[in-house]
Design an enzyme around this catalytic site. Structure first.
Site: not given
Ligand code: TSJ
Length: 638
Positions: A426, A499, A501, A503
Site C-alpha cells: 500500500e 498498514d 490501520d 485503510d
C-alpha cells in the site's frame, strides 16, 4: 414385574449412552467446533418447536460467563412429567436419557417442526458433564439433574407455581470436547436466522461473556433476511423491494429474492430450519424457477434483446441474493457434512410454486421487470466483453511475458515461480522502502496507488478498467475468470502488505474480495498470504522488540523487568519504517510471520495463521487477521 421392567429399561439407557459417548461423531457430526456448537442447536430447536407450534411466545438463551455453560428456557407447556407407562419413569427422564431414532447424521426419518422433535436431547445429555432440567407444569416446578447422561437425582417436585415452561442448563463434557468454549457471535447468528425463518418468533440472547443482551425478532421473515444480507455486503439493488413467496403448507415454503449489482449470485437455503450449506434439490428448484420465469417473461412479452446476444443461466442469475426455506416430512441429506438436501421430488415442487409467483410478480411490476431485464442484458454484455478482454490479457502475456509487466513493478531476478514472492504494498513510500529493503533475487514489489475498486460491487469490465487491479493481474501473469491458468502464475507467494490501520484493512478486504471473485484458485490453492508488519518498536537498553498489535505490546512490556525503562514508538505507516527495519521484521523469510488466507470446509473465507520461523509465539496474530476480514467473512460465506 414393574421392578424388572425398570431394570431392562435402565440397561437400555446405559447402552444408549455408551454408544453416544463412544462414537459422538455419529450423532453430532464430530467433536470439533461444529459438533460442539451443535449441542446448543439441538436444545434450542426443541424450544423453537414449542414456539412455532403456538405453545410458547418467548425463548431465552444464555451463555454463561465460563463460556461453556448454556441455559435455554421457553414459556411453553413444559415437558410432561407423568410416569411413562412402558418405562416406569417420568416422561422427561425418557426424553433426556433414551436414545431416539432419527436425526441429521444417520439420515433416517427426522420429525419436523409440528411433531415431537427432541431426538437430540438425550444425545446432548449423554455428552454433557452436567445437565439440569427445570420444568413448570401441572401446578409445580420440577427439577432433575444428570451427569454424563445418567440421572444423578430422581425427578424432584419443588414449590407450587401456576406458570409453565421448560429450562435446560448444560455444560459439555471436557472428556469429549476438550477445553472448547462457545462462540457467542456464532450462537447469536444462528438464533437470529431462526427468527428470520420463523416470522414473529422472539428470542432473547444473553451473552454473559461480554455482558451483551440481544433481542431477536423479525416480523418481516425472509424478506427481512434477504435485505439484511444485501445491506451487510453493501450491495446496490436493482429493485428496492424483495420478491417474496410465503406458502403456508404442502409443502410449507418461503422464498425471498433480490437482484443486486454484485458479479456473483448467492443463495442460502434451509430445510426444517436447518441450514443446507451445500444447497440441494430445494435450492435447485428455486434456481430453475428463476430461469424459467425470466425466459418465459421475455418470450411472452416480446422483450427485444440486443442483436445476437444470448442470455445464459449465469447472466440471468448474476447478482441474485436468494433465501429459501422449506419444511418437509422426511428430508434426506447427502454429502460429507450432510448439508445438501437430496429429496428429488422437492425440486419440481419448489420450481412450480416459485415460477408461477415470479411470473405474476414480473407481470404486475413492469418497472421492476424492466430494471431486472436491463441488469441481465448488462451482465450478458459484460460477459462477452470480458471474455474478449481476458483473452487479450492472456495473448499478451503469452507473447511477451516480461515486456508486458506494469511499469511500477520492481520484479525479482529469479524467474522460478516456486521460489519467488510478490509483495503488493500500500502506497508509494512503503513501496519505496520495500524495494530498497527486499531480497532482489526472490522478492518482487508492486506498490498500489489510490483506492482499489470494490470488486464485490464491480462488473468484470470495470475491474479490467481499474489500473491497480489490471496491474496486479498482469504482474501475476495467470489471467483471470474462466481463463485463469495457474501454470502461468509468476509467483507462488502473493503477499499483501498493508498498514495496520482502517485503510489498510479496507484495502486488504477489497483485494481479497477481488481474488475471491475473479481468481479464486489463488486462494483455494494457498498462494495468497498477509504480511504481519510491526506496529510498535520497544527498545530496552540494547534490546529491540517488535509488536504487531496492542496485545503483543502489552505482553512484551509485562515480561520486562520492572526497573527497565522501555522506549516505545508506534509506526504511523509502513512508509515510516527504514528499509532495513522493514526487511528484518516483515520481509525476511527467516524472521517474518505470514498469515495464509484459506477457505475452510465450511466454505467461509477465513484466515489461518501460518507461522514461518517465528520470532515469538503470538496468538493474537490470528485474531488480528480475522478482525480485518470480518466483513469479508460475511461477504463470502456461502
Ligand atoms: F428436549 C429438551 F429437553 F432438550 C428441551 C425441550 C429443551 C428445551 C429448552 C425445551 C424443550 C421443550 C419441550 N419445550 N417445550 C416442550 N414441550 C414438550 O415436550 C411437550 C409438552 C406438552 C406436550 C403435551 O402433549 O401436552 C407434549 C410435548 C412434546
Amino acid at each position: 414385574m414393574a421392578a424388572q421392567e425398570y431394570t431392562s429399561a435402565s440397561i437400555e439407557v446405559l447402552e444408549g449412552l455408551e454408544a453416544v459417548r463412544r462414537r459422538p461423531g455419529m450423532y453430532i457430526g464430530g467433536t470439533g467446533r461444529d459438533g460442539f456448537h451443535h449441542l446448543v442447536w439441538e436444545i434450542v430447536d426443541n424450544a423453537v418447536d414449542e414456539a412455532i407450534n403456538g405453545f410458547a411466545s418467548s425463548i431465552t438463551v444464555q451463555l454463561h460467563r465460563d463460556g461453556r455453560t448454556v441455559t435455554v428456557r421457553d414459556n411453553g407447556r413444559g415437558i410432561p412429567v407423568d410416569i411413562h407407562p412402558k418405562k416406569g419413569i417420568p416422561a422427561v427422564e425418557v426424553i433426556l436419557t433414551v436414545l431416539h431414532a432419527g436425526g441429521k447424521f444417520d439420515n433416517s426419518s427426522y420429525i419436523t417442526s409440528g411433531g415431537l422433535h427432541g431426538v437430540g436431547s438425550s444425545v446432548v445429555n449423554a455428552l454433557s458433564e452436567r445437565l439440569i432440567v427445570n420444568i413448570k407444569r401441572d401446578g409445580y416446578e420440577w427439577t432433575q439433574e444428570f451427569r454424563r447422561g445418567k440421572a444423578r437425582t430422581k425427578l424432584e417436585k419443588l414449590d407450587p407455581t401456576r406458570a409453565t415452561g421448560t429450562q435446560i442448563r448444560f455444560s459439555p463434557d471436557p472428556e469429549i470436547f476438550g477445553d472448547q468454549t462457545f462462540d457467542g457471535d456464532e450462537i447469536r447468528k444462528r438464533l437470529e436466522i431462526s427468527t428470520y425463518l420463523n416470522r414473529g418468533l422472539k428470542i432473547i440472547f444473553k451473552d454473559d461473556t461480554n455482558n451483551k443482551r440481544h433481542e431477536l425478532h423479525h416480523e418481516g421473515g425472509l424478506a427481512d433476511y434477504v435485505q439484511h444480507l444485501v445491506k451487510d455486503r453493501e450491495l446496490r439493488c436493482v429493485v428496492d423491494e424483495p420478491f417474496t413467496v410465503v406458502r403456508p403448507a404442502d409443502p410449507r415454503l418461503e422464498v425471498a429474492l433480490m437482484w443486486t449489482e454484485s458479479p456473483s449470485e448467492r443463495f442460502k437455503s434451509f430445510v426444517n430450519g436447518i441450514p443446507t450449506n451445500d444447497g440441494g434439490t430445494h435450492e435447485q428448484g428455486l434456481k430453475d424457477a428463476i430461469l424459467k420465469a425470466i425466459r418465459n417473461y421475455i418470450t411472452t412479452h416480446n422483450v427485444s434483446l440486443p442483436r445476437g446476444l444470448k442470455l445464459t443461466a449465469d447472466d440471468i442469475r448474476e447478482g441474485v441474493v436468494g433465501v429459501c426455506s422449506c419444511f418437509i416430512a422426511d428430508p434426506q441429506f447427502q454429502g460429507q457434512t450432510k448439508d445438501k438436501l437430496n429429496n428429488v421430488e422437492v425440486r419440481a415442487l419448489v420450481e412450480g410454486a416459485i415460477r408461477l409467483e415470479l411470473e405474476r410478480w414480473l407481470q404486475e411490476n413492469t418497472t421492476a421487470a424492466d430494471a431486472l431485464l436491463s441488469r441481465i442484458v448488462m451482465a450478458a454484455k459484460a460477459r462477452e466483453a470480458s471474455r474478449a478482454a481476458s483473452k487479450q490479457v492472456r495473448r499478451k502475456s503469452a507473447v511477451s511475458r516480461r515486456l508486458n509487466l506494469p511499469g511500477k513493478l520492481a520484479d525479482c531476478s529469479s524467474s522460478d515461480p516456486a521460489a519467488t514472492e510478490l509483495f503488493i504494498v500500500e502506497g508509494d513510500s512503503a513501496g519505496g522502502s520495500a524495494k530498497q529493503g527486499r531480497d532482489r533475487k526472490t522478492q518482487a514489489i508492486l506498490p498500489l496507488r489510490g483506492k482499489v475498486l470494490n470488486a464485490e460491487q464491480a462488473t468484470l469490465k470495470k475491474v479490467l478498467g481499474n489500473k491497480e487491479l489490471s496491474d496486479i493481474v498482469s504482474a501475476l501473469g495467470c489471467g483471470l475468470g474462466k481463463d485463469l491458468d495457474l501454470s502461468r502464475l509468476r509467483y507462488h507467494k502473493i503477499i499483501l502488505l498493508m498498514d495496520a490501520d482502517q485503510d489498510g484493512h479496507h484495502i486488504t478486504t477489497l483485494m481479497l474480495t477481488f481474488f475471491y471473485n475473479y481468481m479464486k484458485p489463488l486462494i483455494t490453492e494457498g498462494y495468497v498470504y498477509l504480511a504481519d508488519p510491526p506496529l510498535y518498536r520497544i527498545e530496552v537498553g540494547k534490546e529491540t522488540h517488535w509488536a504487531s498489535d496492542e496485545k503483543a505490546k502489552e505482553r512484551i512490556l509485562k515480561k520486562l523487568s520492572p526497573r527497565s525503562k522501555p522506549e516505545i514508538s508506534r509506526f504511523k505507516g509502513l512508509g515510516e519504517m527504514m528499509p532495513k527495519t522493514l526487511y528484518n521484521t516483515t520481509l525476511n523469510p527467516r524472521k517474518r510471520r505470514l498469515l495464509k488466507v484459506v477457505i475452510p470446509d465450511g466454505k467461509q473465507l477465513e484466515t489461518q495463521t501460518v507461522i514461518e520461523e517465528l520470532m515469538g509465539k503470538d496468538a493474537s496474530c490470528r485474531y488480528r487477521a480475522i478482525m480485518a476480514y470480518r466483513s469479508l467473512v460475511e461477504v463470502v460465506d456461502a
